[in-house]
Design a protein around this motif. Structure first.
Motif, PDB file in Angstrom:
ATOM      1  N   ASN A 112       7.568  -4.996   2.305  1.00 55.05           N
ATOM      2  CA  ASN A 112       8.975  -5.126   2.672  1.00 55.05           C
ATOM      3  C   ASN A 112       9.719  -3.975   2.009  1.00 55.05           C
ATOM      4  N   VAL A 115      12.543  -5.040  -0.423  1.00 55.80           N
ATOM      5  CA  VAL A 115      12.096  -5.721  -1.646  1.00 55.80           C
ATOM      6  C   VAL A 115      11.510  -4.737  -2.654  1.00 55.80           C
ATOM      7  N   TYR A 121       9.671  -5.741  -8.226  1.00 57.54           N
ATOM      8  CA  TYR A 121       8.902  -6.052  -7.016  1.00 57.54           C
ATOM      9  C   TYR A 121       8.376  -4.795  -6.305  1.00 57.54           C
ATOM     10  N   TYR A 124       5.032  -5.234  -4.733  1.00 58.53           N
ATOM     11  CA  TYR A 124       4.917  -6.475  -3.951  1.00 58.53           C
ATOM     12  C   TYR A 124       4.316  -6.219  -2.571  1.00 58.53           C
TER      13      TYR A 124
END
Length: 201
Positions: A112, A115, A121, A124
Motif C-alpha cells: 500500500n 501506508v 509501516y 508493510y
C-alpha cells in the motif's frame, strides 16, 4: 487391551502437547487482535459485548505453509478499488506460490503506497484474498493477512492462514476496505482464521 489404550492415550497426549505452543501463541494473537478492534480510534467496534460476535476457526497448523516468493520487478502502481467506492494506491510486490492441502496455489502480495510512507509501516506488505468460504462461513468481501519484508527469508515466507482477519467492512459499512483482486481468489476453502462477524450491521 489396557496396554493399547494407555499407549494410544500417551500418543494423543504427546500430540496435544506438541500442538499446544502453536495454539497458545495463536490464542494470544487473537486476544490482542480483539482488544485492538475495540481500542482503535475510529475502529468498527465500540461495545465490549460485540467481541463475543467475533468468531474464528479452531487452530489448524495445516494452514500454516511455506510459500516461494518471486519478486515482481518494475510493477506499475495502480488504484485498488475499495468497498466504499474509493481507491487506494498499491503496487504488486511478489508472487507467492505454495501448496495447501495437496493443491498448488498462488497469490499476489502487495504494498500500500500510502501506508509505507508511515515510518513504522515502511516494510508493510498486504495480502488480500478470497476463497471458497467467502460469503458463507467467512466475510464475502474477503480477508486480509499482514506481512513484513523481513518475514521473507531466502526467497521464502511463512503464510499462516490462522491469522487471516476481516476488513473493517465486515463489521460496519463505510470503510475504505480494499477489494481483493480477482487473481487473489483461491478455489479451495480456507477454513482457518476469522469467520463472519456474527452480529448484523
Amino acid at each position: 487391551m489396557r496396554y493399547w489404550f494407555v499407549l494410544l492415550m500417551g500418543l494423543l497426549t504427546t500430540a496435544s502437547v506438541a500442538q499446544s505452543p502453536f495454539a497458545d501463541q495463536l490464542a494470544k494473537h487473537r486476544e490482542t487482535y480483539k482488544k485492538d478492534l475495540l481500542a482503535t480510534a475510529g475502529g468498527p467496534l465500540t461495545e465490549a459485548g460485540d467481541l463475543s460476535y467475533v468468531q474464528f476457526y479452531a487452530p489448524d497448523s495445516t494452514y500454516r505453509v511455506t510459500a516461494t516468493v518471486q519478486r515482481i520487478e518494475k510493477a506499475e502502481p495502480f488504484d485498488m478499488p475499495t468497498y466504499n467506492g474509493n481507491t487506494r494506491p498499491h503496487v504488486a510486490y511478489a508472487t507467492l506460490s505454495f501448496m495447501l492441502h495437496g493443491k498448488p496455489q498462488q497469490l499476489t502480495l502487495y504494498r500500500n503506497l500510502n501506508v509505507i510512507r508511515i515510518p513504522e509501516y515502511r516494510d508493510y506488505l498486504f495480502l488480500p484474498f478470497k476463497d471458497a468460504t467467502s460469503g458463507t462461513e467467512t466475510y464475502g468481501g474477503g480477508r486480509y493477512m499482514d506481512l513484513r519484508t523481513g518475514d521473507i527469508q531466502h526467497g521464502q515466507v511463512t503464510l499462516d492462514f490462522n491469522k487471516a482477519y476481516n476488513p473493517y467492512c465486515a463489521f460496519k459499512d463505510g470503510y475504505p476496505c480494499p477489494i481483493p483482486p480477482k487473481t487473489n481468489t483461491l478455489q479451495i476453502p480456507v477454513k482457518a482464521g476469522e469467520k463472519t462477524f456474527a452480529k448484523d450491521h
